[in-house]
Design a protein around this motif. Structure first.
Motif, PDB file in Angstrom:
ATOM      1  N   PHE A 185       0.829  -1.204   0.000  1.00 20.88           N
ATOM      2  CA  PHE A 185       0.000   0.000   0.000  1.00 20.88           C
ATOM      3  C   PHE A 185       0.865   1.257   0.000  1.00 20.88           C
ATOM      4  CE2 PHE A 185      -3.585  -2.698   1.294  1.00 20.88           C
ATOM      5  CZ  PHE A 185      -4.608  -2.096   0.578  1.00 20.88           C
ATOM      6  N   ALA A 186       1.923   1.243   0.790  1.00 24.34           N
ATOM      7  CA  ALA A 186       2.797   2.419   0.843  1.00 24.34           C
ATOM      8  C   ALA A 186       3.483   2.653  -0.500  1.00 24.34           C
ATOM      9  CB  ALA A 186       3.834   2.237   1.952  1.00 24.34           C
ATOM     10  N   ARG A 187       3.926   1.584  -1.127  1.00 24.75           N
ATOM     11  CA  ARG A 187       4.645   1.727  -2.396  1.00 24.75           C
ATOM     12  C   ARG A 187       3.721   2.193  -3.512  1.00 24.75           C
ATOM     13  NH1 ARG A 187       9.633  -2.146  -4.088  1.00 24.75           N
ATOM     14  NH2 ARG A 187      10.487  -0.760  -5.683  1.00 24.75           N
ATOM     15  N   SER A 188       2.444   1.847  -3.431  1.00 21.90           N
ATOM     16  CA  SER A 188       1.508   2.291  -4.467  1.00 21.90           C
ATOM     17  C   SER A 188       1.330   3.807  -4.455  1.00 21.90           C
ATOM     18  CB  SER A 188       0.157   1.607  -4.272  1.00 21.90           C
ATOM     19  OG  SER A 188      -0.474   2.055  -3.085  1.00 21.90           O
ATOM     20  N   PHE A 189       1.659   4.443  -3.325  1.00 24.06           N
ATOM     21  CA  PHE A 189       1.532   5.903  -3.219  1.00 24.06           C
ATOM     22  C   PHE A 189       2.880   6.632  -3.322  1.00 24.06           C
ATOM     23  CE2 PHE A 189      -2.291   4.439  -0.972  1.00 24.06           C
ATOM     24  CZ  PHE A 189      -3.250   5.218  -1.581  1.00 24.06           C
ATOM     25  N   THR A 190       3.973   5.896  -3.289  1.00 26.96           N
ATOM     26  CA  THR A 190       5.299   6.551  -3.263  1.00 26.96           C
ATOM     27  C   THR A 190       6.187   6.215  -4.446  1.00 26.96           C
ATOM     28  OG1 THR A 190       6.201   4.724  -1.926  1.00 26.96           O
ATOM     29  CG2 THR A 190       5.279   6.619  -0.741  1.00 26.96           C
ATOM     30  N   ASP A 191       5.832   5.217  -5.254  1.00 29.29           N
ATOM     31  CA  ASP A 191       6.685   4.788  -6.363  1.00 29.29           C
ATOM     32  C   ASP A 191       5.948   5.009  -7.684  1.00 29.29           C
ATOM     33  OD1 ASP A 191       8.515   3.615  -8.029  1.00 29.29           O
ATOM     34  OD2 ASP A 191       8.411   1.619  -7.143  1.00 29.29           O
ATOM     35  N   PRO A 192       6.440   5.799  -8.616  1.00 31.08           N
ATOM     36  CA  PRO A 192       7.758   6.464  -8.619  1.00 31.08           C
ATOM     37  C   PRO A 192       7.760   7.830  -7.938  1.00 31.08           C
ATOM     38  CG  PRO A 192       6.692   6.742 -10.732  1.00 31.08           C
ATOM     39  CD  PRO A 192       5.765   5.905  -9.912  1.00 31.08           C
ATOM     40  N   THR A 193       6.567   8.428  -7.736  1.00 32.20           N
ATOM     41  CA  THR A 193       6.492   9.724  -7.064  1.00 32.20           C
ATOM     42  C   THR A 193       5.411   9.663  -5.995  1.00 32.20           C
ATOM     43  OG1 THR A 193       4.908  10.552  -8.708  1.00 32.20           O
ATOM     44  CG2 THR A 193       7.256  11.004  -9.110  1.00 32.20           C
ATOM     45  N   LEU A 194       5.480  10.567  -5.061  1.00 32.57           N
ATOM     46  CA  LEU A 194       4.506  10.610  -3.984  1.00 32.57           C
ATOM     47  C   LEU A 194       3.172  11.137  -4.513  1.00 32.57           C
ATOM     48  CD1 LEU A 194       4.009  10.241  -0.932  1.00 32.57           C
ATOM     49  CD2 LEU A 194       4.682  12.640  -0.636  1.00 32.57           C
ATOM     50  N   GLY A 195       2.104  10.380  -4.268  1.00 32.30           N
ATOM     51  CA  GLY A 195       0.787  10.794  -4.730  1.00 32.30           C
ATOM     52  C   GLY A 195      -0.046   9.614  -5.181  1.00 32.30           C
ATOM     53  N   ILE A 196      -1.138   9.919  -5.870  1.00 28.17           N
ATOM     54  CA  ILE A 196      -2.076   8.885  -6.322  1.00 28.17           C
ATOM     55  C   ILE A 196      -2.020   8.698  -7.836  1.00 28.17           C
ATOM     56  CG2 ILE A 196      -3.619   9.255  -4.363  1.00 28.17           C
ATOM     57  CD1 ILE A 196      -5.394  10.940  -6.236  1.00 28.17           C
ATOM     58  N   GLN A 197      -0.857   9.003  -8.426  1.00 24.16           N
ATOM     59  CA  GLN A 197      -0.742   8.918  -9.875  1.00 24.16           C
ATOM     60  C   GLN A 197      -0.975   7.497 -10.379  1.00 24.16           C
ATOM     61  OE1 GLN A 197      -0.488  11.524 -11.936  1.00 24.16           O
ATOM     62  NE2 GLN A 197      -0.780  10.049 -13.581  1.00 24.16           N
ATOM     63  N   ASN A 198      -0.501   6.495  -9.644  1.00 19.66           N
ATOM     64  CA  ASN A 198      -0.693   5.104 -10.071  1.00 19.66           C
ATOM     65  C   ASN A 198      -2.175   4.758 -10.168  1.00 19.66           C
ATOM     66  OD1 ASN A 198       2.066   4.337 -10.271  1.00 19.66           O
ATOM     67  ND2 ASN A 198       2.176   4.198  -8.038  1.00 19.66           N
ATOM     68  N   PHE A 231       3.058   0.766  -9.868  1.00 14.14           N
ATOM     69  CA  PHE A 231       1.775   0.498 -10.519  1.00 14.14           C
ATOM     70  C   PHE A 231       1.287  -0.902 -10.186  1.00 14.14           C
ATOM     71  CE2 PHE A 231      -0.855  -0.463 -14.318  1.00 14.14           C
ATOM     72  CZ  PHE A 231      -1.805   0.521 -14.126  1.00 14.14           C
ATOM     73  N   ALA A 232       2.219  -1.873 -10.126  1.00 15.93           N
ATOM     74  CA  ALA A 232       1.839  -3.231  -9.733  1.00 15.93           C
ATOM     75  C   ALA A 232       1.276  -3.249  -8.318  1.00 15.93           C
ATOM     76  CB  ALA A 232       3.044  -4.166  -9.836  1.00 15.93           C
ATOM     77  N   ALA A 233       1.873  -2.463  -7.426  1.00 19.91           N
ATOM     78  CA  ALA A 233       1.354  -2.367  -6.064  1.00 19.91           C
ATOM     79  C   ALA A 233      -0.042  -1.759  -6.051  1.00 19.91           C
ATOM     80  CB  ALA A 233       2.303  -1.543  -5.200  1.00 19.91           C
ATOM     81  N   ALA A 234      -0.273  -0.769  -6.906  1.00 16.75           N
ATOM     82  CA  ALA A 234      -1.608  -0.167  -6.993  1.00 16.75           C
ATOM     83  C   ALA A 234      -2.630  -1.176  -7.507  1.00 16.75           C
ATOM     84  CB  ALA A 234      -1.562   1.061  -7.912  1.00 16.75           C
ATOM     85  N   LEU A 235      -2.242  -1.993  -8.483  1.00 16.75           N
ATOM     86  CA  LEU A 235      -3.148  -3.034  -8.985  1.00 16.75           C
ATOM     87  C   LEU A 235      -3.507  -4.018  -7.881  1.00 16.75           C
ATOM     88  CD1 LEU A 235      -1.511  -3.864 -12.454  1.00 16.75           C
ATOM     89  CD2 LEU A 235      -3.520  -2.443 -12.011  1.00 16.75           C
ATOM     90  N   ALA A 236      -2.507  -4.432  -7.118  1.00 17.85           N
ATOM     91  CA  ALA A 236      -2.759  -5.362  -6.018  1.00 17.85           C
ATOM     92  C   ALA A 236      -3.660  -4.731  -4.967  1.00 17.85           C
ATOM     93  CB  ALA A 236      -1.435  -5.800  -5.398  1.00 17.85           C
TER      94      ALA A 236
END
Length: 314
Positions: free
Chosen positions: A66-79, A280-285
């Protein structure tokens, strides 16, 4: 005539409780409660390593995802913006849930009569049926999926047999499409449907059916109005197990499905292994997990999820 002093002394004497010292003897219920309390404390201590293990291998990785989905590659909800703004990704999400729901229905349609046959069969044949349904647990998922590819392809055993018997003139496309995914996932998920159904059916008193038939009900009517409702917990438990596990399938859809049958698990693997887009993979999960939990929350409003798996749930 008894004096007041004698009466007071008589009143102050301890009641006969079987204790020679005059004290009260703990009742059996109090002893039982103390024993259960001590047993609960002991089990609580023994459960600490398990709780720590679950925290380490489930809770911590989920928090990292969950943390990586908001921080990788940039901080925010872009993913998440990229996911919901692209119809391809949302179509994959919808296809994932549609596939899981269809697999659940087909598995229930096959597993219910199979489990009922196990209940009414003699002891020897019941063991045989149980061994048959447990075979998938003893073989590799990858091996089974490759075997299905060989069986269902255009030059496979199934099409060759159908053409030899004159049932078809040309091969039927059974792989690289939704049909192949459905066949592959159903044969994997069947034990998870049959076993809860068999457990629920075994607990039904069949004399209820005999009583209904003795009162004039037809066998089919007695079955649908008495037996089927009493196995509702098994149906719910098996359906929930199959549906939840079907959402995360990867190997079977990848081998037996086509470009239109991509599921979210396959898309996550592609993002990690090919594109190396971990955020993005973290956001999908995360989307898959949250959507699943929301569906479970909605289902719990209509069905007691706890009673699906244990009778004493409150």
């Amino acid at each position: 005539m008894t004096s007041a002093a004698e009466a007071g002394a008589h009143v102050d004497q301890p009641a006969a409780t079987g204790n020679p010292h005059g004290g009260s003897t703990p009742s059996r219920e109090a002893k039982r409660r103390r024993g259960l309390a001590g047993l609960a404390d002991a089990w609580g201590v023994l459960a600490l390593p398990v709780a720590f293990y679950l925290l380490l291998v489930i809770v911590v990785p989920l928090a990292i995802i969950f943390a990586r989905s908001f921080t990788d590659p940039t901080l925010g909800i872009q993913n998440y913006r990229d996911f919901f703004s692209n119809s391809i990704y949302t179509d994959v999400l919808v296809n994932t849930f549609v596939t899981a729901f269809t697999v659940t229905l087909v598995t229930l349609a096959i597993g219910y009569p199979y489990a009922y046959l196990m209940v009414i069969a003699p002891a020897f044949w019941r063991k045989v049926l149980l061994v048959v349904v447990l075979v998938p647990f003893w073989t590799s998922l990858l091996v089974r999926s490759f075997a299905l590819v060989l069986l269902l392809r255009d030059t496979g055993v199934v099409n060759e047999t159908l053409q030899t018997w004159g049932l078809t003139e040309a091969p039927i496309t059974l792989v690289r499409n939704f049909t192949g995914v459905l066949i592959g996932m159903v044969q994997v998920m069947l034990p998870f449907m049959v076993l809860p159904l068999y457990a629920a059916m075994s607990g039904v008193d069949r004399r209820l059916l005999q009583a209904a038939e003795g009162m004039g009900a037809r066998p089919a009517f007695a079955f649908w109005r008495i037996f089927v409702p009493l196995t509702g917990a098994g149906v719910a438990a098996g359906s929930l197990l199959v549906f939840i596990q079907s959402l995360g399938f990867y190997i079977t859809p990848a081998l037996l499905g086509g470009p239109k049958d991509v599921m979210l698990g396959e898309l996550i693997v592609q993002q990690v292994s090919t594109i190396l887009n971990w955020g993005f993979a973290a956001a999908l999960a995360a989307v898959l997990l949250v959507t699943t939990m929301l569906l479970l929350a909605i289902a719990s409003r209509f069905v007691d999820v706890g009673k699906m798996f244990w009778k004493d749930a409150r």
